[in-house]
Design a protein around this motif. Structure first.
Motif, PDB file in Angstrom:
ATOM      1  N   ARG A 141      22.397  -0.701   5.898  1.00 35.57           N
ATOM      2  CA  ARG A 141      21.686  -1.910   5.514  1.00 35.57           C
ATOM      3  C   ARG A 141      20.735  -1.568   4.370  1.00 35.57           C
ATOM      4  O   ARG A 141      19.953  -0.626   4.475  1.00 35.57           O
ATOM      5  N   ILE A 142      20.815  -2.309   3.286  1.00 36.74           N
ATOM      6  CA  ILE A 142      19.911  -2.134   2.160  1.00 36.74           C
ATOM      7  C   ILE A 142      18.708  -3.047   2.370  1.00 36.74           C
ATOM      8  O   ILE A 142      18.874  -4.256   2.588  1.00 36.74           O
ATOM      9  N   VAL A 143      17.525  -2.481   2.319  1.00 35.50           N
ATOM     10  CA  VAL A 143      16.295  -3.220   2.605  1.00 35.50           C
ATOM     11  C   VAL A 143      15.400  -3.178   1.374  1.00 35.50           C
ATOM     12  O   VAL A 143      15.186  -2.108   0.783  1.00 35.50           O
ATOM     13  N   LYS A 144      14.865  -4.339   1.011  1.00 36.25           N
ATOM     14  CA  LYS A 144      13.904  -4.424  -0.091  1.00 36.25           C
ATOM     15  C   LYS A 144      12.504  -4.541   0.488  1.00 36.25           C
ATOM     16  O   LYS A 144      12.204  -5.474   1.235  1.00 36.25           O
ATOM     17  N   ARG A 145      11.640  -3.592   0.131  1.00 35.65           N
ATOM     18  CA  ARG A 145      10.263  -3.599   0.582  1.00 35.65           C
ATOM     19  C   ARG A 145       9.342  -3.588  -0.634  1.00 35.65           C
ATOM     20  O   ARG A 145       9.803  -3.474  -1.776  1.00 35.65           O
ATOM     21  N   ARG A 200      -9.661  -3.781   1.077  1.00 36.35           N
ATOM     22  CA  ARG A 200      -8.711  -3.726  -0.035  1.00 36.35           C
ATOM     23  C   ARG A 200      -7.665  -4.831   0.084  1.00 36.35           C
ATOM     24  O   ARG A 200      -7.270  -5.446  -0.916  1.00 36.35           O
ATOM     25  N   LEU A 201      -7.213  -5.105   1.296  1.00 32.97           N
ATOM     26  CA  LEU A 201      -6.233  -6.157   1.513  1.00 32.97           C
ATOM     27  C   LEU A 201      -6.824  -7.529   1.174  1.00 32.97           C
ATOM     28  O   LEU A 201      -6.172  -8.349   0.520  1.00 32.97           O
ATOM     29  N   THR A 216      -0.067  -2.989   0.492  1.00 40.00           N
ATOM     30  CA  THR A 216      -1.111  -2.571   1.427  1.00 40.00           C
ATOM     31  C   THR A 216      -0.678  -2.806   2.870  1.00 40.00           C
ATOM     32  O   THR A 216      -0.895  -1.961   3.741  1.00 40.00           O
ATOM     33  N   GLN A 217      -0.055  -3.948   3.119  1.00 44.42           N
ATOM     34  CA  GLN A 217       0.445  -4.233   4.465  1.00 44.42           C
ATOM     35  C   GLN A 217       1.508  -3.222   4.881  1.00 44.42           C
ATOM     36  O   GLN A 217       1.535  -2.761   6.031  1.00 44.42           O
ATOM     37  N   GLU A 218       2.386  -2.880   3.950  1.00 47.47           N
ATOM     38  CA  GLU A 218       3.419  -1.894   4.268  1.00 47.47           C
ATOM     39  C   GLU A 218       2.814  -0.529   4.560  1.00 47.47           C
ATOM     40  O   GLU A 218       3.251   0.176   5.478  1.00 47.47           O
ATOM     41  N   ARG A 219       1.785  -0.151   3.791  1.00 50.97           N
ATOM     42  CA  ARG A 219       1.131   1.133   4.024  1.00 50.97           C
ATOM     43  C   ARG A 219       0.462   1.175   5.401  1.00 50.97           C
ATOM     44  O   ARG A 219       0.530   2.182   6.110  1.00 50.97           O
ATOM     45  N   ILE A 220      -0.151   0.068   5.803  1.00 45.99           N
ATOM     46  CA  ILE A 220      -0.772   0.002   7.132  1.00 45.99           C
ATOM     47  C   ILE A 220       0.297   0.134   8.214  1.00 45.99           C
ATOM     48  O   ILE A 220       0.128   0.861   9.203  1.00 45.99           O
ATOM     49  N   ARG A 224       0.679   3.105  11.122  1.00 38.41           N
ATOM     50  CA  ARG A 224       0.821   2.839  12.553  1.00 38.41           C
ATOM     51  C   ARG A 224       2.071   3.524  13.115  1.00 38.41           C
ATOM     52  O   ARG A 224       2.036   4.144  14.181  1.00 38.41           O
ATOM     53  N   LYS A 225       3.169   3.387  12.395  1.00 43.46           N
ATOM     54  CA  LYS A 225       4.414   3.982  12.879  1.00 43.46           C
ATOM     55  C   LYS A 225       4.312   5.499  12.952  1.00 43.46           C
ATOM     56  O   LYS A 225       4.777   6.120  13.910  1.00 43.46           O
TER      57      LYS A 225
END
Length: 350
Positions: A141-145, A200-201, A216-220, A224-225
């Motif tokens: 699956r190709i995912v765009k983030r 920052r967010l 920023t949301q992706e980094r958070i 967590r992960k």
């Protein structure tokens, strides 16, 4: 079956091509969902392969390979089937607020070397060098983030066993002041990734910088992960039996909101479940009812109750006089109930 994620290094042509696919695929998903719903009202039910045959030949008209188009409609069929079985929510239509950010690839793909992978319809794509587990690649699956394009590979291989460093038994009580409290008295501190990046967010959102806000949301989420992966691996390696207090996080989130989201206990529970199978440990989720107000020494229901009792962190049992830390007492009760549930399941299996 294990999953491996590769960060892709696309050429401008390849990126434009994938963006073109993502522009058209939401309409295909929405068409499949609405056709299944409307035909079901008239007593017409489609199988996944029957739905795929309907869109056969339409991929060439919109410039999308047939196997990608077929994978999208089959995914929509699977989502609706899971909803009808009560396993998931009703599939939502895709749009600006609910974007489709991934492209399923149902056909097998080939790794040319340690830096390139062959994708049907895209060609040879370079990726950042990393180790890939040995096994047969079933699909992808190709995912765009916000940080770029990724390829998620689903590989038919056995996960490596987690080496055991201890043989203890532990009960885990989830919390928000402390992330976790263990029955042995240890309290895992909360890293508070969301609070650290909140300023920052908010700055990015007020400035209308959607790309920075998404990054920023992706980094958070990545923080967590990473935290949950390390914590779950440590718990599995140190303990041969883990009992986790299964709180109703969705109901708690209506009252406390971001505190529940930043803790991410649901993700930790799912990681513990599959890592215990790989590590040979036993994992049990225990209902959290009365775990706080039950005395772990005598079993009396003498602890603090209600919303007003949430601020009481230390209490003394009026029946046996034992002094309790609220969270440690709940973790001990979780362990005791978990051991009883494990014994019952073993007796039934026998």
């Amino acid at each position: 079956m294990i999953q491996c994620q590769l960060k892709l290094k696309l050429t401008p042509r390849q990126e434009r091509q994938l963006d073109h696919w993502l522009w058209h695929l939401p309409a295909v998903w929405n068409w499949a969902i609405k056709k299944l719903e409307n035909d079901a009202r008239g007593g017409i039910y489609h199988s996944s392969y029957g739905l795929r045959n309907i869109v056969s030949g339409h991929g060439a008209r919109i410039g999308i390979p047939a196997h990608v188009l077929a994978a999208v409609v089959m995914g929509a069929h699977e989502a609706r089937k899971r909803h009808l079985k009560g396993l998931s929510r009703k599939p939502r239509l895709k749009g600006r607020r609910n974007k489709l950010n991934s492209i399923p690839l149902s056909d097998p793909m080939r790794l040319w070397d340690r830096r390139r992978v062959g994708l049907l319809g895209v060609g040879r794509v370079r990726y950042h060098k990393q180790d890939i587990p040995e096994g047969k690649i079933k699909c992808g699956r190709i995912v765009k983030r916000a940080s770029g394009w990724y390829l998620c590979l689903f590989i038919d291989a056995e996960p490596q066993a987690i080496p055991a460093t201890g043989h203890a038994q532990v009960g885990v009580d989830s919390g928000f002041t402390s992330l976790l409290t263990l029955s042995n008295g240890e309290k895992v501190t909360h890293p508070r990734e969301l609070e650290a990046a909140a300023w920052r967010l908010a700055q990015a959102q007020r400035g209308g910088n959607g790309r920075l806000a998404a990054r920023t949301q992706e980094r958070i989420g990545n923080q967590r992960k990473d935290r949950n992966h390390k914590l779950s691996r440590r718990l599995v390696s140190e303990n041969e039996f883990i009992a986790f207090s299964a709180d109703r996080h969705r109901a708690i989130a209506r009252k406390f909101g971001k505190s529940v989201t930043s803790s991410s206990h649901g993700q930790l529970r799912s990681m513990l479940a599959y890592k215990c199978r790989a590590g040979g440990s036993e994992y049990v989720e225990v209902p959290s009812r009365n775990s706080t107000k039950t005395c772990s020494t005598c079993g009396a229901l003498s602890g603090p109750t209600g919303w007003a009792g949430l601020k009481v962190r230390q209490w003394t049992c009026v029946h046996c006089g034992t002094e309790h830390d609220r969270d440690v007492n709940a973790a001990i009760n979780t362990l005791n109930v978990g051991l009883g549930m494990s014994h019952e399941m073993s007796a039934r299996a026998a």
